[in-house]
Every structure is written in C-alpha cells, then in structure tokens.
Design a protein around this motif. Structure first.
Motif, short mmCIF file in Angstrom:
data_model
loop_
_atom_site.label_atom_id
_atom_site.label_comp_id
_atom_site.label_asym_id
_atom_site.label_seq_id
_atom_site.Cartn_x
_atom_site.Cartn_y
_atom_site.Cartn_z
N LYS A 61 -37.67 -0.82 -29.41
CA LYS A 61 -37.45 -1.12 -28.00
C LYS A 61 -37.39 0.12 -27.10
N THR A 62 -37.25 1.31 -27.67
CA THR A 62 -37.33 2.54 -26.87
C THR A 62 -38.20 3.55 -27.60
N ARG A 63 -38.64 4.55 -26.86
CA ARG A 63 -39.48 5.60 -27.45
C ARG A 63 -38.70 6.35 -28.55
N ARG A 79 -36.35 5.25 -30.48
CA ARG A 79 -36.23 4.43 -31.69
C ARG A 79 -37.55 4.36 -32.44
N ARG A 80 -38.65 4.33 -31.73
CA ARG A 80 -39.95 4.33 -32.41
C ARG A 80 -40.17 5.66 -33.14
N TYR A 81 -39.70 6.73 -32.55
CA TYR A 81 -39.81 8.05 -33.19
C TYR A 81 -38.97 8.08 -34.47
N ARG A 82 -37.75 7.54 -34.38
CA ARG A 82 -36.89 7.47 -35.57
C ARG A 82 -37.55 6.67 -36.69
N LEU A 83 -38.13 5.52 -36.32
CA LEU A 83 -38.80 4.68 -37.31
C LEU A 83 -39.97 5.40 -37.94
N MET A 84 -40.73 6.14 -37.14
CA MET A 84 -41.86 6.89 -37.67
C MET A 84 -41.42 7.88 -38.74
N LEU A 85 -40.33 8.61 -38.48
CA LEU A 85 -39.85 9.57 -39.46
C LEU A 85 -39.34 8.88 -40.71
N ASN A 86 -38.66 7.75 -40.55
CA ASN A 86 -38.17 6.99 -41.70
C ASN A 86 -39.33 6.56 -42.59
N LEU A 87 -40.36 5.98 -41.97
CA LEU A 87 -41.52 5.51 -42.72
C LEU A 87 -42.25 6.66 -43.40
N ALA A 88 -42.45 7.74 -42.65
CA ALA A 88 -43.22 8.87 -43.18
C ALA A 88 -42.52 9.49 -44.38
N PHE A 89 -41.22 9.78 -44.24
CA PHE A 89 -40.55 10.46 -45.35
C PHE A 89 -40.35 9.52 -46.53
N SER A 90 -40.16 8.24 -46.26
CA SER A 90 -40.03 7.28 -47.36
C SER A 90 -41.31 7.25 -48.20
N TRP A 91 -42.45 7.33 -47.51
CA TRP A 91 -43.73 7.33 -48.23
C TRP A 91 -43.95 8.67 -48.92
N PHE A 92 -43.71 9.77 -48.21
CA PHE A 92 -43.93 11.09 -48.79
C PHE A 92 -43.09 11.30 -50.06
N GLY A 93 -41.88 10.76 -50.06
CA GLY A 93 -41.00 10.95 -51.20
C GLY A 93 -41.48 10.31 -52.48
N GLN A 94 -42.40 9.35 -52.36
CA GLN A 94 -42.93 8.67 -53.55
C GLN A 94 -44.41 8.94 -53.77
N SER A 134 -30.18 5.56 -36.04
CA SER A 134 -28.94 5.39 -35.30
C SER A 134 -28.05 4.40 -36.06
N ASN A 135 -26.79 4.29 -35.67
CA ASN A 135 -25.85 3.44 -36.41
C ASN A 135 -26.32 1.99 -36.52
N ASP A 136 -26.87 1.45 -35.44
CA ASP A 136 -27.29 0.05 -35.48
C ASP A 136 -28.63 -0.13 -36.18
N MET A 137 -29.33 0.97 -36.47
CA MET A 137 -30.61 0.90 -37.17
C MET A 137 -30.47 1.21 -38.66
N ARG A 138 -29.34 1.82 -39.05
CA ARG A 138 -29.29 2.47 -40.36
C ARG A 138 -29.43 1.50 -41.53
N ALA A 139 -28.73 0.38 -41.53
CA ALA A 139 -28.83 -0.55 -42.66
C ALA A 139 -30.24 -1.13 -42.76
N LYS A 140 -30.77 -1.59 -41.62
CA LYS A 140 -32.15 -2.09 -41.63
C LYS A 140 -33.12 -0.96 -41.99
N GLY A 141 -32.81 0.24 -41.48
CA GLY A 141 -33.68 1.39 -41.77
C GLY A 141 -33.71 1.72 -43.25
N MET A 142 -32.58 1.56 -43.94
CA MET A 142 -32.58 1.79 -45.38
C MET A 142 -33.37 0.72 -46.11
N GLY A 143 -33.40 -0.48 -45.53
CA GLY A 143 -34.27 -1.52 -46.07
C GLY A 143 -35.73 -1.13 -45.92
#
Length: 525
Positions: free
Chosen positions: A296-298, A300-315, A433-442
């Motif tokens: 919903k904000t720029r 948050r999209r940046y945070r999601l991008m880093l989560n996805l990228a590093f999750s993939w890179f790590g494997q 962020s705190n409200d993204m973290r649990a879903k982000g770990m998913g």
C-alpha cells in the motif's frame, strides 16, 4: 515506583510528539555513552534462552545432510527401490520437504495471533510426530508423506524462532544474537552426517539400522525445545500489541538493561515499540488474507522486494546443491567410496558451522551489505574455479584437478556460511515493519521453499546431464545477485527495528541506511 520510573512509565503510555520527539536519543547515542554490559546477568540469561531456541535451526541442517548422506547408502536405496540419480526417483524425496515448507508458510500468521512461543511449541511437537512416521515407514509413499508432515511443522518452528529472536535480541547485538540462530543449521548437519557415517561403518550389516537410526534421531533437538520452550519469555512487541505493556517493559529492563529500570535504552525501546504498534498493530486472523499490507506504500513495496530477493538468494546461490548433493558432486570429480563421501560430508558441515558462527558476529561489526557483497563475489569466483577444475578432470582424469575441485567446493561453502548463513532468516525479518513481520516470514518461507524446490528437484538431472556446466550457471547468477545487492539492499546494522522505518521512508533507502544517525532528526554522512 520512583519519580524517574513514573516519568518513564508515562512516556510509554503517552508517546512523545512534536519537538520532544526530536530530542529522543537514538540507539547510536545510547551505545556511544551508556552501553549496557553485554556480559551482565540479564544478557547472560537472554543468551541461554536464545540457545534453546537455536536448536530449532538444527532441523533443516539435519534433514539436508541426513538425506544427502543416506541417499549414498545401498541399504536405503535398495529398500525403497530407488535407482541412482533421476529427478523422479531422488528429487521428489528431497523436494517434498520444500513443498511442506511452502504449505506450512500459509499458517505463519498464527504467530501474531497466538504468540511466537505457542507456534514454536506446535511446530516442534509436529516434527516429532513426522519423525515417527518417517522412521517407521515401510513404503516409499509413507516415507514421502512423513517428510511432508515433518517439513510442514518444522516450518512453524523455524519461522517463529527467528521471528522471536529478532524481537527479543538487544538491538545493538541483533545480528550476533539472532544471527547465531541459523549457524546451528550446521550443528544439525554435523549430527546427521556423523550419525550416518558411524551407523554405516558399524551397522551396515544389520539390516536397515544404518539409515533407520539416523531417522529416529531427527526428533532429539525438537524434543528438547518442546520441553524447554515453556520457560522462554514472549516477544515484548507481541506483549505490547496485546496491551501487556508492563510485561514488555519488565522484559526490556531485565534482559536489555541488566535490571536497571532507569537505563535510557528502556525508554527508547518502549517509546518506539508503543508508538509503532499503536500505528500499525500486528496481524489478526480476520485480516490474514489482506495482503495490501505489503504494497500500500512505496516503502512497504521496497521492504517486500528485499524480503523476496534475500529469501531467494539464500537458497539459490549454489549452496543448496552442495549441501543436498555433496556425495554426487564428489562422485562427479572421482570420489566414489561411500565412507569417504560421508566423511567429507561431515567436514563440509563442520567448516560451514565455524564460518557461520564467526560471520554472525561480523554482521554486527562490518555490516550486512559489505558481508553480502563480499560473499556473492567470493561465491562466484569459487564456482568458476570449481567448474574449470571439474572440466579438466572430466577431460583427462587429472587427480590434481579433482582435488582442486573438491577444495573449492569446500571454500565455496565456507564463504557462503560466513557471509549468508546467519542472516538467512534474520534479514528478511529485519526489513519488515512490525505489522508486516509475521506475514513477511511466511513470504520468506514460501520463497525459500520455492527456490529450494527448484534446486533439489532439478539438481540431480542437471548434474547428470550437464555436469560442471551447472556450476557455470550459478557463477552468472551470483554476479546478478552482487549487482542487485549493491543497488538495492539497505544496511540494518546499528538501528532498532523501529528506527528502520525512517530508512524505508527515504527517497533512496539504500543511501539513507548508510548514513550515521545521532539524535533523531540529525544526519551526518
């Protein structure tokens, strides 16, 4: 309650605003002038509790090396009728673990609903049940089901554990304390490879005990966690979100300030957590399927991008292929003796653990970005040399080339472990962020599971059909990772999780993260 404590309590209940907020000390200010003793009684207790949570990390390492090791045992492959190699015969037995991870990731939101501790408990008990199914399976179908069950519940524990550690770790040592979690991946690997090696050496002539016994031992570490998790405190952020402020403050006083209620770190953390959770909150079961929190904000999209990228890179940096299929890699360069393959598997895990443990401290000293950049460059170089020496061995059978290829497979493992292993589940949680973290770990588990699935399902076919060219592919991929990390990854060292909000709200989060912060509102390059 003394006057000073009453003032601090009032700050927690009524967050500062306006001009007063600008004067609130940052973590950097406090660490410069009033750094808590890292060997004080509160910190020592926190390290001990964290050590129990670390055992959850052994499950992935144990499974990866266990399956890679027993796959080299004739008794195992004969019992289930598994021919050597092939994506269907071997790949699905490995890849079902990643499928279980992906399915399990759908339920990560429950860690926000019922708490991190409860989710860990459900996970480790489920792993013990899956282990029993696995170890007693008489058919391949039941064995595969047991592996799915095991990985499904392991995902619960292995997601809630780093989530809890990121939130209870002292902010100045978050990389070290929380980062040490994933280094125990290698301890699990060492236990598995040593067990299989010893069992094969002494029990190979006793039916199927040489591979059944290591399967049974897969429940030891999760069993210990199931017994001890009751004594672990809950995340202070989760407590604040549930309006249990006094318990959260008691935790910070006891474990982050060594029992000193007047320490400025107590005021800082309670102030930031309370304000942030009041604005954002945590995930509730009613809004689990509302994924707008990611986009919903720029920022948050940046945070999601880093989560996805590093999750993939790590494997998907070449590491999964080495850990799951090391015996096959060794066979490709001339090491065909089963006992030698198993012994080299143990050495690979041991060197990885030493490197990962050292790396967890360096992430707080050097910083995440520098470690990631040096790691990806080093991995690309190692894989390029491995490919070249493997090609030399294939062409003329050079024993020198074979030895060099094995050596650089090990050096690759050390480089990856030192720079990436400790941050694999931690960095994806830090950037949320705190409200993204649990879903982000998913999202982290789903992405990592997908990358691992692609690796483990395709690797046997690729290694069989294109051999050393498989390494070449990862050379180019790691070069791409290097460029992506350089241009987009933020530095999380030296900030509380809440202070990172300012980084992601900046026009260029990467540049903002590299600035040194003093008092809130001041920046110096």
């Amino acid at each position: 309650m003394g006057e000073k404590e009453m003032i601090e309590h009032a700050h927690v209940e009524h967050p500062l605003d306006g001009k007063e907020q600008q004067e609130l000390l940052t973590l950097a200010d406090i660490m410069e002038k009033n750094k808590p003793n890292p060997w004080g009684p509160g910190y020592l207790k926190l390290y001990l509790m964290s050590g129990l949570i670390f055992l959850c990390s052994t499950m992935n390492g144990y499974d990866g090396s266990l399956m890679g090791s027993i796959n080299a045992l004739p008794n195992y492959t004969k019992y289930y009728g598994l021919p050597e190699g092939g994506s269907v015969s071997t790949g699905i037995v490995f890849a079902i673990y990643q499928i279980g991870m992906m399915v399990g990731s759908v339920f990560i939101w429950m860690a926000d609903w019922r708490g991190r501790k409860m989710f860990i408990l459900i996970g480790v008990v489920g792993v013990c049940i899956g282990t029993i199914v696995n170890a007693t399976a008489k058919t391949l179908d039941v064995f595969i089901f047991g592996r799915f069950l095991l990985s499904f519940f392991a995902t619960f524990a292995q997601t809630a554990s780093p989530l809890l550690l990121v939130e209870i770790a002292p902010p100045q040592y978050r990389g070290t304390v929380a980062g040490t979690y994933n280094t125990l991946y290698h301890i699990g690997s060492i236990i598995a490879t040593s067990t299989v090696y010893g069992a094969h050496l002494h029990l190979a002539d006793k039916g199927n005990l040489d591979w059944r016994l290591p399967l049974w031992l897969q429940m030891v570490c999760p069993g210990l966690v199931a017994l001890g998790v009751w004594f672990i405190p809950e995340s202070p952020r989760w407590l604040i979100a549930k309006d249990r402020h006094a318990e959260a403050r008691d935790f910070i006083v006891k474990y982050h300030a060594n029992g000193d209620p007047s320490h400025p770190l107590v005021t800082l953390e309670m102030e930031e957590m309370t304000r942030n959770l009041k604005e954002e909150g945590l995930t509730h079961w009613k809004d689990f399927f509302d994924l707008s929190v990611f986009v919903k904000t720029r920022a948050r999209r940046y945070r999601l991008m880093l989560n996805l990228a590093f999750s993939w890179f790590g494997q998907f940096s070449g590491n999964n292929v080495a850990s799951y299929y090391l015996p096959m890699l060794l066979e490709n360069v001339g090491v065909t003796d089963t006992n030698t393959q198993l012994l080299l598997n143990i050495i690979y895990a041991l060197t990885g653990w030493i490197a990962a443990t050292a790396g967890s401290r360096f992430h707080d000293l050097v910083g995440r970005r520098k470690m990631f950049l040096s790691g990806t460059a080093g991995m690309a170089i190692c894989l390029a040399i491995t490919a070249g020496t493997a090609a030399k061995f294939v062409q003329d059978g050079s024993t020198t080339a074979s030895a060099a290829s094995i050596a650089f497979i090990y050096i690759f493992g050390v480089v990856f472990s030192f720079t990436f292993t400790s941050m694999q589940p931690i960095y994806p949680g830090e950037v949320m962020s705190n409200d993204m973290r649990a879903k982000g770990m998913g999202v982290f588990q789903l992405t990592a599971g997908t990358a691992g699935f692609v690796n483990t399902f395709a690797a046997p076919v690729a290694l069989r059909d294109i051999g050393y060219w498989f390494y070449v592919f990862f050379v180019f991929w790691d070069c791409f990772e290097f460029a992506f990390i350089y241009f987009f990854f933020v530095e999380t060292k030296g900030r509380t999780l809440e202070e990172l909000n300012e980084v992601f709200e900046a026009r260029n989060p990467r540049k903002e993260s590299l600035k040194i912060r003093k008092r809130r509102g001041e920046h110096a390059t």
